[in-house]
Design an enzyme around this catalytic site. Structure first.
Site, PDB file in Angstrom:
ATOM      1  N   ASP A 337       0.865  -1.164   0.000  1.00 13.76           N
ATOM      2  CA  ASP A 337       0.000   0.000   0.000  1.00 13.76           C
ATOM      3  C   ASP A 337       0.909   1.224   0.000  1.00 13.76           C
ATOM      4  O   ASP A 337       1.970   1.213   0.630  1.00 13.76           O
ATOM      5  CB  ASP A 337      -0.883  -0.023   1.256  1.00 13.76           C
ATOM      6  CG  ASP A 337      -1.608   1.285   1.460  1.00 13.76           C
ATOM      7  OD1 ASP A 337      -2.338   1.692   0.545  1.00 13.76           O
ATOM      8  OD2 ASP A 337      -1.428   1.889   2.531  1.00 13.76           O
ATOM      9  N   ASP A 535      -1.277  -0.783   6.273  1.00  8.25           N
ATOM     10  CA  ASP A 535      -1.406  -0.243   7.621  1.00  8.25           C
ATOM     11  C   ASP A 535      -2.813   0.214   7.966  1.00  8.25           C
ATOM     12  O   ASP A 535      -3.124   0.430   9.131  1.00  8.25           O
ATOM     13  CB  ASP A 535      -0.448   0.950   7.807  1.00  8.25           C
ATOM     14  CG  ASP A 535      -0.909   2.178   7.033  1.00  8.25           C
ATOM     15  OD1 ASP A 535      -1.413   2.005   5.903  1.00  8.25           O
ATOM     16  OD2 ASP A 535      -0.782   3.290   7.561  1.00  8.25           O
ATOM     17  N   ASP A 539      -6.883  -1.921   4.201  1.00 13.36           N
ATOM     18  CA  ASP A 539      -5.912  -2.923   3.727  1.00 13.36           C
ATOM     19  C   ASP A 539      -6.224  -4.329   4.252  1.00 13.36           C
ATOM     20  O   ASP A 539      -5.624  -5.300   3.786  1.00 13.36           O
ATOM     21  CB  ASP A 539      -4.491  -2.546   4.162  1.00 13.36           C
ATOM     22  CG  ASP A 539      -4.009  -1.256   3.517  1.00 13.36           C
ATOM     23  OD1 ASP A 539      -4.336  -1.041   2.335  1.00 13.36           O
ATOM     24  OD2 ASP A 539      -3.321  -0.480   4.191  1.00 13.36           O
TER      25      ASP A 539
END
Length: 638
Positions: A337, A535, A539
Site C-alpha cells: 500500500d 497499515d 488494507d
C-alpha cells in the site's frame, strides 16, 4: 516456645517447597544423571567383583528412563501411535533379554540425557519469546485528587491519570499530559535509540521512562493495549506449527512403524541368511532399533522455528507462528500500500510561492492563522511549514469558514485570505495565475492556492514524503528475488513518479481500496505466492487474501489483527530483515533434516556390517539429535 516451633516449621515448609520446585523444574535432568551414576556404579562393581549386577542396572533403567519411557507409553495410549520413546524402551528391554544389561543402561542414560537437554533447549527458546511477559509492571501509580495510590495494572481505565517516575516501565498505553522524557522503546520496536516524548505524545506499555517525571492519561484498557496484543501473538506463535514440522510429525508416525517392521525382520533374517548367532542377531536388531529412530529428524524444526520467532520479536518483528515465517521465504512478489506504508502518510510542503507583496514571515503566518482553525491534513502541513519558516506561533484570525472538499477562508489583520483548490477561485483569475507561474509549479504534487482580498497571492506544493527506509528495503527485497508492486489510488503519472523515487518493480494505479483484493488475486495468478504490506483498515481484506500479510505497527488495529507479521516500528527495512530471518531458518531446517537422515543411513549401514556396538550407536544417534537442536538454537543469535 510455640512461636519458635511455628517459625521452625514454617522455615522447613519453605525449604520443602523450594526442594519440590527444584525437582519439578530439573527432575528430568536429575533422573537422567542419577541413572548415569547407577550405570557407572554397576560397571565398576561388576569389574571389581566379576559378578553380574543386573539389579543395579535395573534400578538405572527405572530411574534414568522414567521420564522418557513413561511419556512414550502415555502418548502411545493417548494417540494410539508408536513413538520414538517407546522404540528406545523396547531396545533397552531387548538388550536386557540377551544379558546386555550394561549396553541397555548406557542406552537409557544417553537417551534420557539427550531428552533432558532437548527439553532445556526448547524451554530456552520458549523463554526467549515469553520473556516479553516480564516487561509490564504489575502495579501503577493512580492519581486521584492529587493523591497517589498503588493499584493493579488490570484495574486501570481509559481516562485515568498515572504517575511514572524515571527508570520505571510504562504500565499502560497512555498520552503524556505533564512533563517530557526520553523513552526506551527497544522492547517493543527493537529500536535501540531512545525517543524524545513531549506533552500529547503517546507512550506504550512495557517501554521504559528513562529520565523524566511524567503524568499520563491512560488511553486503553490493559487487555486492549499493544503490549497485551503482543503477548497474545507470542502465545499463538508458540502453539502454531510450521509446515515442515507438520510434515515431519506425519512422517514420524509412518517411519516408526517401518522401523518396527525392519527390526522384526532383523530378529530372524540375519540368522538364516548370514549364519549369525541368535545372540548377535537379536543384539544387532536392538542396535538397529536405536540408530534408526528419528529423534534427530523430529528435533530438526521446532528449536529453529521458536528461536527464529524469538529473534524476530527482539528486533520488533512480531510473527504469529512459524508457518508464516516459513511461507515468507517462498514469496515471489510483495505488494505495498502506498500511503502510510511506502510513504509517511502525512503530506508535507515541498515548495512554496509568495507573490502577495508581503514579507514571507507575514504571509506564511497569516496562512497558518487561517488553517489553524481547520482540521484537514493539508492544513496541518501548511501550519507546520509556517512554524518552520517563521519560527513563531500563528496569528489571530477571524470569520474563518470551511468549505468542505475545497478549502477555507478567513480574515487576518483585516485582509481576507482564501486558501484551497483551484476550483475555489474565479476561473479567469486562476487561469491568469497559472499562465504566469506554470513553469514554476512542481508536477506530481498536490497544489494549494492562496488569494488575498480576491487576488492570487501564492501557492503551496505538497507531497506525501517517501519513508527513508523504503528505497533501501525495496533494493534489498530485489536482491532476494522478490518483485515489489505498489498499490495506489493515484493516477498513472503520479504513480510512475513514485515508482521512480522508490524503485518498486511495478505499480497498479487508480487502485481504490475495494479493488485491492482483486489486485492481490491477479498478482497471485502471475507470480504465485504474494505478500501484502499495509497499515489501514482498508488494507485488511488484501492482508487476509495474501499468502503472508504484513502490517505496519503504527497502523490500524484491524490491520494488526489480520496480519500474519507485524512490524512494531514503521521501518520497511524490517521486512527485509524478516525475509532474511525466514530464509536462514529454512536453510537451517533443511540442513538439520539432511544431516539427520544421513546419520541414520550411516549408522544403519555400519550396524549391518557389525562395525558398531550399542553404546557407540547410542552416542551417534543421540549426539546427532543434540547437534541439530544446537544448530536450531543458532537462530537465537542476532
Amino acid at each position: 516456645m510455640l512461636k519458635e516451633m511455628d517459625l521452625h516449621l514454617a522455615a522447613n515448609s519453605s525449604r520443602l517447597d523450594q526442594w519440590r520446585a527444584t525437582i519439578k523444574k530439573h527432575g528430568e535432568m536429575i533422573a537422567a544423571l542419577l541413572g548415569g551414576v547407577l550405570t557407572l556404579a554397576g560397571y565398576v562393581v561388576s569389574e571389581i567383583t566379576d559378578t553380574n549386577v543386573w539389579y543395579i542396572y535395573l534400578v538405572a533403567y527405572l530411574i534414568g528412563g522414567y521420564y522418557q519411557i513413561s511419556t512414550g507409553i502415555k502418548d502411545t495410549i493417548k494417540n494410539r501411535e508408536l513413538n520414538v520413546e517407546l522404540l528406545m524402551g523396547l531396545a533397552a528391554i531387548g538388550a536386557a533379554c540377551i544379558s546386555h544389561w550394561l549396553e541397555g543402561a548406557v542406552l537409557i542414560f544417553i537417551f534420557a540425557l539427550s531428552g533432558a537437554l532437548e527439553t532445556y533447549s526448547m524451554a530456552k527458546s520458549s523463554r526467549a519469546i515469553s520473556s516479553l511477559m516480564d516487561l509490564q509492571p504489575e502495579t501503577a501509580r493512580l492519581i486521584i485528587n492529587n493523591q497517589e495510590q498503588q493499584i493493579a495494572v488490570g484495574q486501570l481505565q481509559p481516562g485515568d491519570v498515572i504517575h511514572v517516575k524515571p527508570g520505571e516501565r510504562i504500565p499502560a498505553d497512555s498520552r503524556i499530559i505533564l512533563g517530557e522524557t526520553t523513552i526506551d522503546e527497544s522492547s517493543m520496536t527493537g529500536e535501540s535509540v531512545p525517543v524524545l516524548k513531549k506533552i500529547d505524545d503517546l507512550i506504550m506499555a512495557g517501554t521504559v521512562n528513562i529520565d523524566g517525571n511524567l503524568h499520563a492519561e491512560v488511553t486503553r484498557k490493559n487487555e486492549d493495549s499493544m503490549f497485551s496484543k503482543i503477548i497474545e501473538l507470542v502465545q499463538t506463535a508458540q502453539t502454531e506449527k510450521a509446515p515442515s514440522q507438520l510434515f515431519i510429525e506425519r512422517f514420524e508416525k509412518i517411519y516408526v512403524k517401518i522401523v518396527i517392521a525392519l527390526t522384526v525382520l532383523m530378529l530372524f533374517l540375519p540368522h538364516y541368511l548370514f549364519g549369525w548367532s541368535w545372540s548377535d542377531t537379536i543384539y544387532r536388531a536392538m542396535v538397529m532399533l536405536v540408530v534408526a529412530s528419528p529423534c534427530a529428524l523430529v528435533a530438526s524444526t521446532m528449536p529453529a522455528v521458536l528461536s527464529a520467532v524469538a529473534n524476530g520479536a527482539r528486533k520488533g518483528i512480531l510473527i504469529k507462528g512459524g508457518v508464516h515465517l516459513e511461507q515468507l521465504a517462498g514469496l515471489k512478489a510483495l505488494a505495498f500500500d502506498k500511503t502510510g506504508t511506502l510513504t509517511r502518510g502525512k503530506p508535507e510542503v515541498d515548495w512554496a510561492l509568495n507573490v502577495s507583496g508581503f514579507a514571507d514571515r507575514e504571509f506564511y503566518a497569516a496562512v497558518a492563522a487561517i488553517e489553524n482553525n481547520a482540521s484537514h491534513p493539508l492544513g496541518e502541513a501548511l501550519v507546520a511549514y509556517s512554524q518552520k519558516v517563521t519560527k513563531a506561533s500563528p496569528l489571530e484570525s477571524e470569520n474563518v469558514k470551511v468549505k468542505p472538499g475545497f478549502g477555507v477562508s478567513g480574515e487576518v489583520d483585516g485582509r481576507l485570505y482564501t486558501i484551497g483548490k483551484a476550483e475555489l477561485f474565479d476561473e479567469k483569475t486562476m487561469q491568469q495565475f497559472m499562465n504566469t507561474y506554470e513553469r514554476e509549479l512542481p508536477r506530481n504534487h498536490t497544489l494549494v492556492y492562496v488569494a488575498v482580498d480576491q487576488k492570487m497571492a501564492g501557492a503551496f506544493a505538497l507531497k506525501d514524503q517517501i519513508r527513508d527506509s523504503s528505497v533501501a528495503a525495496i533494493k534489498t527485497l530485489h536482491q532476494y528475488g522478490i518483485q515489489t508492486i505498489m498499490l495506489t489510488g493515484d493516477n498513472e503519472k503520479t504513480a510512475r513518479a513514485i515508482q521512480q523515487e522508490t524503485g518498486v518493480s511495478a505499480y497498479i494505479a487508480n487502485c481504490l481500496p475495494e479493488n485491492k483484493v482483486q489486485a492481490i488475486k491477479q498478482l497471485a495468478e502471475k507470480y504465485g505466492a504474494v505478500g501484502m504490506v499495509g497499515d489501514g483498515i482498508n488494507d485488511t481484506p488484501a492482508l487476509a487474501q495474501s499468502s503472508v500479510g504484513i502490517a505496519m505497527g503504527g497502523g490500524n488495529d484491524a490491520a494488526l489483527a489480520t496480519a500474519d507479521i507485524i512490524l512494531m516500528k514503521n521501518d520497511l527495512q524490517r521486512i527485509a530483515d524478516a525475509v532474511r530471518l525466514s530464509k536462514r531458518m529454512n536453510r537451517i531446517i533443511k540442513m538439520n533434516m539432511a544431516f539427520a537422515l544421513s546419520m541414520i543411513a550411516f549408522l544403519m549401514a555400519v550396524n549391518l556390517l557389525q562395525f558398531i556396538s550399542m553404546p557407540l550407536g547410542v552416542i551417534g544417534h543421540e549426539g546427532s539429535t543434540i547437534l541439530v537442536i544446537l544448530n536450531g538454537l543458532r537462530m537465537l543469535r542476532g
